[in-house]
Design a protein around this motif. Structure first.
Motif, short mmCIF file in Angstrom:
data_model
loop_
_atom_site.label_atom_id
_atom_site.label_comp_id
_atom_site.label_asym_id
_atom_site.label_seq_id
_atom_site.Cartn_x
_atom_site.Cartn_y
_atom_site.Cartn_z
N ALA A 142 39.03 39.50 27.88
CA ALA A 142 39.01 38.69 29.10
C ALA A 142 37.60 38.21 29.40
O ALA A 142 37.39 37.08 29.85
CB ALA A 142 39.58 39.50 30.26
N ALA A 143 36.61 39.07 29.16
CA ALA A 143 35.22 38.67 29.41
C ALA A 143 34.81 37.50 28.53
O ALA A 143 34.10 36.57 28.98
CB ALA A 143 34.29 39.86 29.17
N VAL A 203 36.43 34.30 30.01
CA VAL A 203 35.69 33.84 31.19
C VAL A 203 34.39 33.15 30.78
O VAL A 203 34.04 32.08 31.30
CB VAL A 203 35.43 35.01 32.15
N PHE A 213 43.52 33.93 39.27
CA PHE A 213 42.54 34.04 38.18
C PHE A 213 41.36 33.10 38.41
O PHE A 213 40.20 33.47 38.19
CB PHE A 213 43.21 33.72 36.84
N VAL A 264 39.15 34.71 41.07
CA VAL A 264 38.52 35.94 40.63
C VAL A 264 37.45 35.68 39.58
O VAL A 264 36.38 36.30 39.60
CB VAL A 264 39.60 36.90 40.06
N SER A 265 37.72 34.75 38.67
CA SER A 265 36.80 34.51 37.55
C SER A 265 35.72 33.49 37.85
O SER A 265 34.70 33.43 37.15
CB SER A 265 37.60 34.05 36.33
N THR A 311 35.98 30.24 37.47
CA THR A 311 35.99 29.27 36.39
C THR A 311 36.69 27.98 36.80
O THR A 311 37.44 27.95 37.78
CB THR A 311 36.70 29.86 35.15
N THR A 317 48.70 32.67 32.48
CA THR A 317 49.09 33.97 33.03
C THR A 317 50.61 34.00 33.16
O THR A 317 51.16 34.09 34.26
CB THR A 317 48.44 34.23 34.41
N ALA A 346 48.16 41.94 34.50
CA ALA A 346 47.73 41.73 35.88
C ALA A 346 48.26 42.84 36.79
O ALA A 346 49.07 42.60 37.69
CB ALA A 346 48.16 40.36 36.37
N ALA A 357 44.11 44.93 34.38
CA ALA A 357 43.11 43.99 34.88
C ALA A 357 41.78 44.69 35.20
O ALA A 357 40.72 44.19 34.80
CB ALA A 357 43.65 43.26 36.10
N LEU A 383 38.53 42.45 35.41
CA LEU A 383 39.05 41.52 36.42
C LEU A 383 39.86 42.29 37.47
O LEU A 383 41.07 42.12 37.57
CB LEU A 383 39.92 40.44 35.75
N LEU A 434 42.58 40.58 39.64
CA LEU A 434 43.71 39.88 39.03
C LEU A 434 44.93 40.80 39.02
O LEU A 434 45.35 41.30 37.98
CB LEU A 434 43.37 39.43 37.61
#
Length: 328
Positions: free
Chosen positions: A143-144, A147, A175, A178-179, A181, A207, A228, A242, A247, A250
């Motif tokens: 996930a990192a 992102v 998402f 939270v991210s 992005t 997702t 999630a 998550a 995250l 999430l």
């Protein structure tokens, strides 16, 4: 491998109790279906509602003694199908399954029905977390890394939504917040088409619900980066939760309310409730294996079912407003 004798006996006893339980309900209420029952799925085939709905339709039809026929009415993030259910004759022969039902008021400005007051609760099929996934060809393993890729390329990558107002749309907005992005949100006509777009690379990440994507995850065409949820899922034990994936915000699970039009006779509601709750219990192992859906005890009255829906409306609206998302 031979089945566990105790598990086999328990399932047999459970199935054997279904018919007497339904017979008692029908005797008490005086309602028994004499033709097929329509189960509206307000999304295209292949999504989580379609998968769960078809599993339960088979089981509930056997219990009721009449076929439960799935009718896919996709469009507008479930609004078209839900409106069809709300406007259907309130005679016990139309029910709706819609995991996006509680999310719609938070995302759609002019909903042509009342999410709470135009429906009566039958049952809750279960609860299932969404999954952060990428197309298997996307060069990210965590996930990192996803992102970081999205932040380095704002607006370049496509997110596959199941439609405006769908749970996938809501999870995607969570998402995004939270991210931190930026990406292109592409709305498809249901979970099945959204997952297909992820598999063929038309969209690069999303997702989706566990139910609509677990087969592709296990098959390797989608790579799961996080579930999630606060904890790992037994259905995907190798995928981090998550918080484990970095995250912690999430957290999002869908639930599957089964509803009938308001005004459906109480005796029909009671008999349908008994039948669908028995079908859920009977189908629990398959629902978990195929769709990652787990039932919860105690949701055994129309008021309790609608209470879950009501709480969902409040929760989803709060989450989206905090993220700066307004109805469109």
């Amino acid at each position: 491998m031979m089945p566990d004798r105790r598990a086999t006996l328990a399932l047999a006893l459970s199935a054997g109790l279904v018919a007497p339980r339904l017979a008692l309900a029908q005797a008490a209420t005086g309602w028994r279906p004499n033709r097929s029952i329509r189960l509206i799925v307000p999304f295209a085939p292949g999504g989580s509602n379609d998968i769960v709905g078809r599993i339960l339709a088979d089981a509930a039809g056997g219990i009721l003694g009449q076929p439960v026929v799935v009718e896919n009415r996709a469009g507008a993030g479930s609004v078209i199908g839900a409106e069809a259910a709300a406007r259907a004759p309130a005679d016990g022969y139309t029910v709706l399954i819609n995991s996006a039902h509680a999310a719609v008021p938070a995302l759609v400005a002019r909903v042509p029905y009342d999410t709470i007051n135009d429906f009566v609760g039958i049952a809750i099929a279960g609860f299932s977390p969404h999954v952060l996934v990428v197309n298997a060809r996307l060069p990210v393993q965590t996930a990192a890394e996803l992102v970081a890729l999205l932040k380095a390329n704002p607006g370049r990558y496509n997110f596959a939504s199941a439609g405006i107002g769908s749970g996938v749309h809501l999870a995607g907005e969570i998402f995004r917040g939270v991210s931190g992005t930026q990406f292109e949100m592409v709305h498809y006509r249901g979970g099945g088409p959204g997952v297909a777009a992820l598999v063929n690379g038309e969209a690069q990440f999303g997702t989706p619900t566990m139910a609509s994507s677990i087969g592709q995850i296990r098959g390797g065409t989608l790579r799961a980066l996080a579930v999630a949820a606060e904890n790992r899922s037994a259905a995907l034990p190798d995928v981090p939760s998550a918080p484990q994936a970095g995250l912690p915000g999430l957290i999002f699970e869908e639930f599957f309310p089964i509803l009938a039009p308001k005004g459906t006779p109480p005796e029909a509601v009671a008999a349908l409730g008994v039948a669908f709750r028995a079908a859920i219990q009977q189908s629990a192992p398959r629902l978990n294996e195929v769709a990652g859906v787990a039932p919860r005890a105690g949701l055994d009255t129309p008021d309790k079912v609608m209470g879950v829906v009501r709480d969902g409306v409040q929760q989803y609206t709060s989450i989206l407003r905090a993220a700066g998302v307004q109805p469109e």
